[in-house]
Design a protein around this motif. Structure first.
Motif, PDB file in Angstrom:
ATOM      1  N   LEU A 106      -1.568  24.111   8.878  1.00  0.00           N
ATOM      2  CA  LEU A 106      -0.153  24.341   9.198  1.00  0.00           C
ATOM      3  C   LEU A 106       0.796  23.778   8.144  1.00  0.00           C
ATOM      4  CD1 LEU A 106      -0.239  23.540  13.038  1.00  0.00           C
ATOM      5  CD2 LEU A 106      -0.574  25.747  11.899  1.00  0.00           C
ATOM      6  N   GLY A 156       0.822  13.798   9.396  1.00  0.00           N
ATOM      7  CA  GLY A 156       1.398  15.037   9.898  1.00  0.00           C
ATOM      8  C   GLY A 156       2.044  14.845  11.269  1.00  0.00           C
ATOM      9  N   GLY A 165       1.472   8.571  19.155  1.00  0.00           N
ATOM     10  CA  GLY A 165       2.266   8.089  18.035  1.00  0.00           C
ATOM     11  C   GLY A 165       2.926   6.750  18.275  1.00  0.00           C
ATOM     12  N   VAL A 217       0.101  23.405  18.829  1.00  0.00           N
ATOM     13  CA  VAL A 217       1.539  23.128  18.951  1.00  0.00           C
ATOM     14  C   VAL A 217       2.160  23.448  17.590  1.00  0.00           C
ATOM     15  CG1 VAL A 217       3.308  21.441  19.517  1.00  0.00           C
ATOM     16  CG2 VAL A 217       1.062  21.297  20.610  1.00  0.00           C
TER      17      VAL A 217
HETATM   18  P1  FDA Z   1      -4.750  16.066  11.372  1.00  0.00           P
HETATM   19  O1  FDA Z   1      -4.159  17.296  10.820  1.00  0.00           O
HETATM   20  O2  FDA Z   1      -6.028  15.583  10.766  1.00  0.00           O
HETATM   21  O3  FDA Z   1      -4.906  16.250  12.940  1.00  0.00           O
HETATM   22  C1  FDA Z   1      -5.366  15.219  13.793  1.00  0.00           C
HETATM   23  C2  FDA Z   1      -5.917  15.835  15.078  1.00  0.00           C
HETATM   24  O4  FDA Z   1      -4.901  16.581  15.738  1.00  0.00           O
HETATM   25  C3  FDA Z   1      -7.047  16.823  14.835  1.00  0.00           C
HETATM   26  O5  FDA Z   1      -7.910  16.810  15.949  1.00  0.00           O
HETATM   27  C4  FDA Z   1      -6.329  18.155  14.759  1.00  0.00           C
HETATM   28  O6  FDA Z   1      -7.176  19.243  15.063  1.00  0.00           O
HETATM   29  C5  FDA Z   1      -5.235  17.976  15.788  1.00  0.00           C
HETATM   30  N1  FDA Z   1      -4.010  18.699  15.456  1.00  0.00           N
HETATM   31  C6  FDA Z   1      -3.329  18.620  14.288  1.00  0.00           C
HETATM   32  N2  FDA Z   1      -2.240  19.387  14.363  1.00  0.00           N
HETATM   33  C7  FDA Z   1      -2.220  19.954  15.581  1.00  0.00           C
HETATM   34  C8  FDA Z   1      -1.338  20.862  16.221  1.00  0.00           C
HETATM   35  N3  FDA Z   1      -0.260  21.293  15.594  1.00  0.00           N
HETATM   36  N4  FDA Z   1      -1.624  21.272  17.466  1.00  0.00           N
HETATM   37  C9  FDA Z   1      -2.732  20.825  18.097  1.00  0.00           C
HETATM   38  N5  FDA Z   1      -3.604  19.960  17.546  1.00  0.00           N
HETATM   39  C10 FDA Z   1      -3.356  19.524  16.286  1.00  0.00           C
HETATM   40  N6  FDA Z   1      -0.860   6.730  13.921  1.00  0.00           N
HETATM   41  C11 FDA Z   1       0.127   6.165  14.635  1.00  0.00           C
HETATM   42  O7  FDA Z   1       0.284   6.465  15.813  1.00  0.00           O
HETATM   43  N7  FDA Z   1       0.955   5.255  14.028  1.00  0.00           N
HETATM   44  C12 FDA Z   1       0.843   4.925  12.716  1.00  0.00           C
HETATM   45  O8  FDA Z   1       1.622   4.111  12.206  1.00  0.00           O
HETATM   46  C13 FDA Z   1      -0.191   5.543  11.956  1.00  0.00           C
HETATM   47  N8  FDA Z   1      -0.367   5.264  10.627  1.00  0.00           N
HETATM   48  C14 FDA Z   1      -1.349   5.917   9.914  1.00  0.00           C
HETATM   49  C15 FDA Z   1      -1.513   5.662   8.548  1.00  0.00           C
HETATM   50  C16 FDA Z   1      -2.513   6.308   7.832  1.00  0.00           C
HETATM   51  C17 FDA Z   1      -2.648   6.033   6.353  1.00  0.00           C
HETATM   52  C18 FDA Z   1      -3.389   7.192   8.480  1.00  0.00           C
HETATM   53  C19 FDA Z   1      -4.502   7.872   7.710  1.00  0.00           C
HETATM   54  C20 FDA Z   1      -3.237   7.437   9.840  1.00  0.00           C
HETATM   55  C21 FDA Z   1      -2.227   6.803  10.561  1.00  0.00           C
HETATM   56  N9  FDA Z   1      -2.059   7.037  11.919  1.00  0.00           N
HETATM   57  C22 FDA Z   1      -1.039   6.447  12.606  1.00  0.00           C
HETATM   58  C23 FDA Z   1      -2.982   7.912  12.633  1.00  0.00           C
HETATM   59  C24 FDA Z   1      -2.427   9.306  12.698  1.00  0.00           C
HETATM   60  O9  FDA Z   1      -1.296   9.344  13.542  1.00  0.00           O
HETATM   61  C25 FDA Z   1      -3.489  10.253  13.269  1.00  0.00           C
HETATM   62  O10 FDA Z   1      -4.593  10.278  12.431  1.00  0.00           O
HETATM   63  C26 FDA Z   1      -2.912  11.640  13.459  1.00  0.00           C
HETATM   64  O11 FDA Z   1      -3.790  12.398  14.252  1.00  0.00           O
HETATM   65  C27 FDA Z   1      -2.719  12.309  12.118  1.00  0.00           C
HETATM   66  O12 FDA Z   1      -2.016  13.504  12.246  1.00  0.00           O
HETATM   67  P2  FDA Z   1      -2.225  14.609  11.128  1.00  0.00           P
HETATM   68  O13 FDA Z   1      -1.460  15.799  11.552  1.00  0.00           O
HETATM   69  O14 FDA Z   1      -1.964  14.036   9.797  1.00  0.00           O
HETATM   70  O15 FDA Z   1      -3.782  14.814  11.223  1.00  0.00           O
END
Ligand code: FDA
Length: 507
Positions: A106, A156, A165, A217
């Motif tokens: 996305l 993301g 979150g 979403v």
């Molecule tokens: P990614 O794209 O990998 O998705 C994560 C999961 O959600 C997967 O299972 C994916 O399939 C699903 N998903 C993604 N987008 C979706 C959508 N649009 N609809 C449905 N499902 C979807 N967390 C936190 O709460 N507070 C913090 O301060 C931090 N800090 C932090 C720092 C660093 C360096 C990292 C690597 C991680 C964090 N995190 C965090 C954790 C982070 O919130 C968690 O890993 C999230 O799932 C990441 O979201 P992304 O969209 O980047 O991940």
């Protein structure tokens, strides 16, 4: 039954009839690997052993998301949804077991539309935006608006909000997902639904019930919070000794009492250093007054303070921590750094570990392994005492002192991986007596497959019982409601990964 090869071929054919070819990457496309790794954040999942997708759909329109879901369902190919790619187990772009699947990426769907007013300030943000892009857009729209998100700008929005979150302002405004007012989801039939269309149960579930389980979403309407024009950031960096152990012991209890939700002090403990990062929604003089009264042990003075706007504070904390003029545009940088291998685990603390406890953690583990880190995120305030445990699926509220995130780093595969995993597992085992129990709570955004994975039953659907093992650690009493919602909206379990919510199907 069609063979795997033909279902994959039919799926690809279906996609190519609906979605422009330049948005589709199969394993034989020249750009496949660079698109796949563009948002991979963990070198553990960028190896030849990683189970990769058959294709990647880089949707640039919500209609592409709907088409991908419909083609996938019709031809029996599952999608892994990826927003920012930060999943700690890489589940948004890899499968643990051999499987034909596609990644629905996305990253191109990342508009942010801020509405500062009149009336309640809000923003519609697409899932593929990063937290940095969201913060930047809010900061450009108003110096007194903010969103209570996390501290890493490349995370993301889609995954972050799907997992609840947590962040530096949840003591004042709740979790990120507590502040979602509306959302648009593509469900397992490919229909696009807003809050009114999806109903309150599904709307509840997607605000923290974990990514992937309920649909895709595509965008979120967020409530923006009003913050002072000037906030204060301070940092104390201490070598670990008896005094530091005593300060940590005081910090643990300070998280719950007194009730000062404007003040958050996060602690990061690594090797022989402990860093206390403070964000105060007010001026330096007010912060120093409160610290003198309630936490003199940290010794905060006016010389430790830096006053700035909220958006600058987010850039300062996340990008630099030394240059208050760090360009805000740095928060728009999505470039990943794939050099580091990482393993994470999490816990929640409800009874203070105490000075002697911290001394033993340091002596037995942290002093012996400089690549082990503990990030301690205080709860209390509004997130802990005002918002009910069932308001969203995030249940770790009343009585929680703080969350622990354990992080182990290493820089090469092989022996280093074994040592790092041994280190983090040893510390996690050591902490068992000191953290929450029955269940031992964990945070779904800090995904950890060691705490359990789904087992698919004879009917082709993961069993509720296998989901309970990990699910009650992440969601406690909210797990059953999540499984019930899943049973209503996706009983065939099209949206699935190793830790997706299993459908509860009453007999
Ligand atoms: P990614 O794209 O990998 O998705 C994560 C999961 O959600 C997967 O299972 C994916 O399939 C699903 N998903 C993604 N987008 C979706 C959508 N649009 N609809 C449905 N499902 C979807 N967390 C936190 O709460 N507070 C913090 O301060 C931090 N800090 C932090 C720092 C660093 C360096 C990292 C690597 C991680 C964090 N995190 C965090 C954790 C982070 O919130 C968690 O890993 C999230 O799932 C990441 O979201 P992304 O969209 O980047 O991940």
């Amino acid at each position: 039954l069609p063979s795997l090869a033909s279902s994959e071929e039919n799926f690809l054919q279906c996609l190519s009839e609906k979605i422009p070819g330049e948005l589709l990457y199969t394993q034989s496309s020249s750009g496949f690997m660079s698109v796949l790794t563009a948002s991979v954040q963990n070198a553990r999942f960028a190896t030849n052993a990683t189970v990769r997708p058959a294709c990647i759909v880089t949707a640039s329109d919500v209609a592409h998301v709907q088409d991908a879901v419909r083609c996938g369902r019709r031809h029996g190919v599952r999608l892994r949804v990826r927003s920012g790619g930060h999943d700690y187990e890489g589940l948004s772009y890899r499968s643990v077991r051999a499987e034909v699947f596609a990644v629905l990426d996305l990253a191109r769907l990342r508009a942010v539309r801020v509405r500062p007013g009149p009336g309640e300030a809000s923003a519609w943000v697409d899932s593929g935006a990063t937290l940095g892009e969201l913060y930047y857009a809010i900061g450009m729209a108003s110096p007194t608006l903010a969103f209570p998100g996390g501290a890493c700008p490349t995370v993301g929005v889609g995954g972050y909000l799907s997992g609840g979150g947590i962040g530096l302002m949840m003591r004042k405004f709740g979790t990120g997902a507590d502040n979602v007012l509306d959302a648009k989801i593509v469900n397992a039939n490919g229909d696009l639904l807003d809050r009114a269309g999806m109903g309150e149960d599904l709307f509840w579930a997607i605000r923290g019930g974990g990514g992937e389980s309920f649909g895709v979403v595509v965008s979120w309407k967020l409530k923006l919070s009003v913050v002072p024009r000037t906030v204060t950031v301070a940092k104390a960096d201490m070598a670990f000794d008896e005094t530091t152990a005593a300060v940590l012991a005081k910090w643990e209890t300070f998280a719950l009492r007194p009730f000062i939700p404007d003040l958050t002090i996060r602690a990061v403990v690594q090797g022989n250093r402990t860093v206390f990062q403070t964000l105060f929604l007010g001026s330096c003089s007010r912060l120093v007054g409160k610290m003198d009264a309630f936490f003199p042990e940290l010794g905060t003075t006016a010389g430790d303070c830096r006053e700035m706007s909220w958006v600058r504070a987010m850039a300062f904390i996340t990008l630099s921590s030394s240059d208050i003029n760090v360009p805000l545009e740095g928060m728009l940088n999505r470039t990943n750094n794939l050099g580091t291998y990482v393993k994470n685990k999490s816990d929640y603390v409800r009874c203070a570990v105490g000075k002697a406890g911290w001394e033993s953690i340091y002596r037995e583990h942290l002093s012996r392994n400089g690549a082990l880190m503990m990030i301690l995120e205080p709860h209390g305030g509004v997130v802990g005492s005002v918002i009910p445990d069932s308001f969203t699926p995030y249940p770790h509220r009343s009585g929680v002192l703080y969350n622990i995130q354990y992080v182990a780093f290493w820089w090469a595969d092989g022996g280093a991986a074994e040592a790092a995993n041994g280190g983090i597992n040893g510390l996690y085992g050591f902490m068992e007596q000191k953290v929450s129990s029955n269940p031992r709570e964990a945070f779904v955004n800090y995904r950890d497959l060691d705490i359990g994975q789904n087992v698919v039953g004879d009917n082709g659907v993961p069993t509720y019982e296998s989901g309970r093992i990990w699910g009650e650690k992440y969601f406690m009493g909210n797990f059953h409601r999540l499984a019930t919602v899943k049973g209503q909206v996706d009983p065939d379990d099209y949206f699935r990964n190793e830790q997706s919510i299993p459908p509860f199907l009453p007999v």
